[in-house]
Design an enzyme around this catalytic site. Sequence first.
Site, PDB file in Angstrom:
ATOM      1  CD  GLU A 168      10.976  -4.031  -1.546  1.00 24.33           C
ATOM      2  OE1 GLU A 168      11.584  -5.100  -1.444  1.00 24.33           O
ATOM      3  OE2 GLU A 168      10.851  -3.220  -0.609  1.00 24.33           O
ATOM      4  CG  ASP A 215     -31.951 -16.388  -3.760  1.00 26.41           C
ATOM      5  OD1 ASP A 215     -31.133 -17.092  -3.130  1.00 26.41           O
ATOM      6  OD2 ASP A 215     -32.089 -16.465  -4.989  1.00 26.41           O
ATOM      7  CG  ASP A 263     -30.775 -17.204  -8.974  1.00 24.77           C
ATOM      8  OD1 ASP A 263     -31.628 -16.365  -8.608  1.00 24.77           O
ATOM      9  OD2 ASP A 263     -30.980 -18.432  -8.944  1.00 24.77           O
ATOM     10  CG  ASP A 283     -31.460 -11.374  -7.176  1.00 23.54           C
ATOM     11  OD1 ASP A 283     -32.093 -10.865  -6.244  1.00 23.54           O
ATOM     12  OD2 ASP A 283     -31.637 -12.538  -7.571  1.00 23.54           O
ATOM     13  CG  ASN A 321      16.493  -4.736  10.447  1.00 24.51           C
ATOM     14  OD1 ASN A 321      16.777  -4.983  11.618  1.00 24.51           O
ATOM     15  ND2 ASN A 321      16.221  -5.683   9.561  1.00 24.51           N
ATOM     16  CG  ASN A 353      14.409  -4.196   0.986  1.00 26.53           C
ATOM     17  OD1 ASN A 353      13.828  -4.494   2.014  1.00 26.53           O
ATOM     18  ND2 ASN A 353      13.896  -3.416   0.072  1.00 26.53           N
ATOM     19  CG  ASP A 412      11.477  -8.285  -0.301  1.00 29.67           C
ATOM     20  OD1 ASP A 412      10.817  -8.290   0.752  1.00 29.67           O
ATOM     21  OD2 ASP A 412      11.790  -7.249  -0.910  1.00 29.67           O
TER      22      ASP A 412
END
Length: 729
Positions: A176, A218, A478, A482, A546, A571, A575
């Site tokens: 998560e 280029d 540039d 382009d 687990n 958990n 984390d």
Amino acid sequence: ELLRRLRTRAAVIRGGRTVEIDSDHVVPGDVLVLSAGSAVAGDARVLSANCLYVDQAALTGESFPAEKAPGACPADAPMEARANAVFAGTHVVSGGGTALVAATGGRTVFGGVAGDLAHRPPVTGFERGVRRFGYLLLEITLVMVVTVLAVNVLRGRPPLETLLFALALAVGLAPELLPAIVSVTLAHGARRMAAARVIVRRLVAIEDFGGMTILCTDKTGTLTEGTVRLDSALDARGHPSGRVFLHAYVNAALQSAFANPLDAAIRAHGSIDLSTWRKVGEVPYDFTRKRLSVLVEHGGRRLLVTKGALPAVLGACTRAEESDGRVVPLSAVRGDVEARFEALSRDGFRCLGVAVRELGGGEAAGPAAEREMTFVGTLALADPPRADAAGAVAELRGLGITVKMLTGDNRHVAAAVAARVGLGTRVLTAAELRAMPDAALVRRAPAVDVFAELDPHDKSRILGALRRTGGTVGYLGDGINDAPALHAADVGISVDGAVDVARQAASVVLLEKSLAVLAEGVREGRRAFGNTLKYVFVTLSANFGNMFSMAVASVFSTFLPLLPRQILLINVLSDLPAMAIAHDRLDPEDVARPRRWDVAMVRDFMIVFGIVSSAFDLATFAVLWWMRVPVAEFRTAWFLESMGSELLILLVIRTRRPFLRSRPGAALAWTSLAVGAVTLVLPWMPWLGPGLGFGPVTPRVLLAVAGMVAAYVAANEAAKHLFYRRRAK
């Protein structure tokens, strides 16, 4: 803060004086002051003009500049016919003038197109990988949760308790913190890339930047110095000639319609007193004729002096001037001139032709006057490769990136520069490209090193073909032409000095136009992506093992192996060190090659290491059952085993090396130690342990758990070695 460094400015008249303001502060009623290189900040009507030429290719597709002047035009005139108006998203090529702003932002023609693009941002390869990973995770979670819920309800367990247990398994399986890990990792990477002079405009582009396998760039200013110099002025027979340079200097010094580096190079090569030369007229350069002419008076003669692309100049000539001043038919020297042109081009020189024609008193300057001219000679101009270009190309190749040149220059010049900087010399011209169907181009493009004589549409088509081969394609450009290619690439790269539309189309902006700077940015992108994958591998494999173990144990046990709150506690605690992965070190070999989302590998990794984890979890369950441990002590022991294995496995799986030979980042090491200490103390806290369902653990149970964790670490080291060795085959 980073984006503020990329602001664009506009010159406007306010309070009777010219001031510079941010382009997004321009409002209707402002008067723009336009000059060569200016980006037009709004749709505006021209008030005054002096040889004002505007490149509006982004809106009309026309490859050559349009001349602008005050006046009126029909209300229903198409955009390309509105010579009295300039539009947002275009820029001034040469000349100057003023224009009254009528519309800005989304009310402009360009704003309407940009609004459509903003609603449909291109999906990056990284985003596609995350999406596929999410689908895989959803499938596994649904299967596990539904199975556990059904089996336990059929066995007569309380439905509410079983539902909460199944939901806790779902939460425990899901990584998560992945969105947070991705955000922190990308932000950290963006800051480090800024220190390396690379600004990231879209954070999700960092992963694609690091995963780039093909870079299209280029030539001018990237592989070359971008500073043109005049190398020689040669007559029709190839001898150095001051007369050729004189006429080239007259043309370059007196023309005023088209500012360009070629004329600047001619003027910088030497100084000639033109006080006795008087300009009478001018025929501006355009991209169809590819010539520029000035009409001058000197010594009682009216002379049209023309300079431009050598083939275009030869096409306007019928005679040539010999070294001794004699005039001969062009056919007498044309073969030598064209052979010299090809030889100079192969040596990397850009060649211009110079021609003259004496006009009578009544003939005016104009394209029609460029006929029956006398060819005077050739100018050879050089834009040498950058000193660091060859090293940068080799460095990128060492990073697993193939560099390809996309240029509008002729094939001989492009191939010469490519050879000098270490690129291959397999060339494909625009004419050959346009004769190919798309399927043939997809097969041919990967083998080509240099694409020459291109227009903007050609570049976009090449990028599309390369992407269809499965590579992650970057494009460095540039110019305003382009912009389509920058949109077509997986990752568009521009430079700080680029035109505004190019910088806005790019995802990454280099503060210095150098491939060496780009290479360091690629490394930072790979570090960010590598640390994201670490979190996925570590968390998903441990969580899957687990949660699968508890699901199996719940079927055979008379009680739940862990309470829902204990699952969530595992958990949360696991984390915390995972958050520090964003600042972890990467082994050099992980930075050396591009990496991409490989959902099949993630799935296989999760299954292999999940099975190892489950095997030791179930072995722990069996040992604790054999030792006839009470329920509260059982849950506490399993909690300690789960946390200990997750913390240590983080250090094992984070590297492909033996974990003792790969030093983790300081934040990861200290966070892991802190969480480990909390884990060992938590069950014995009298005011907290019982509330979480923990009980006292005897020394013999602690010893058994420690032994299982040590065996688990050794088994994962062996599994890791076998997994990566098998995938390398």
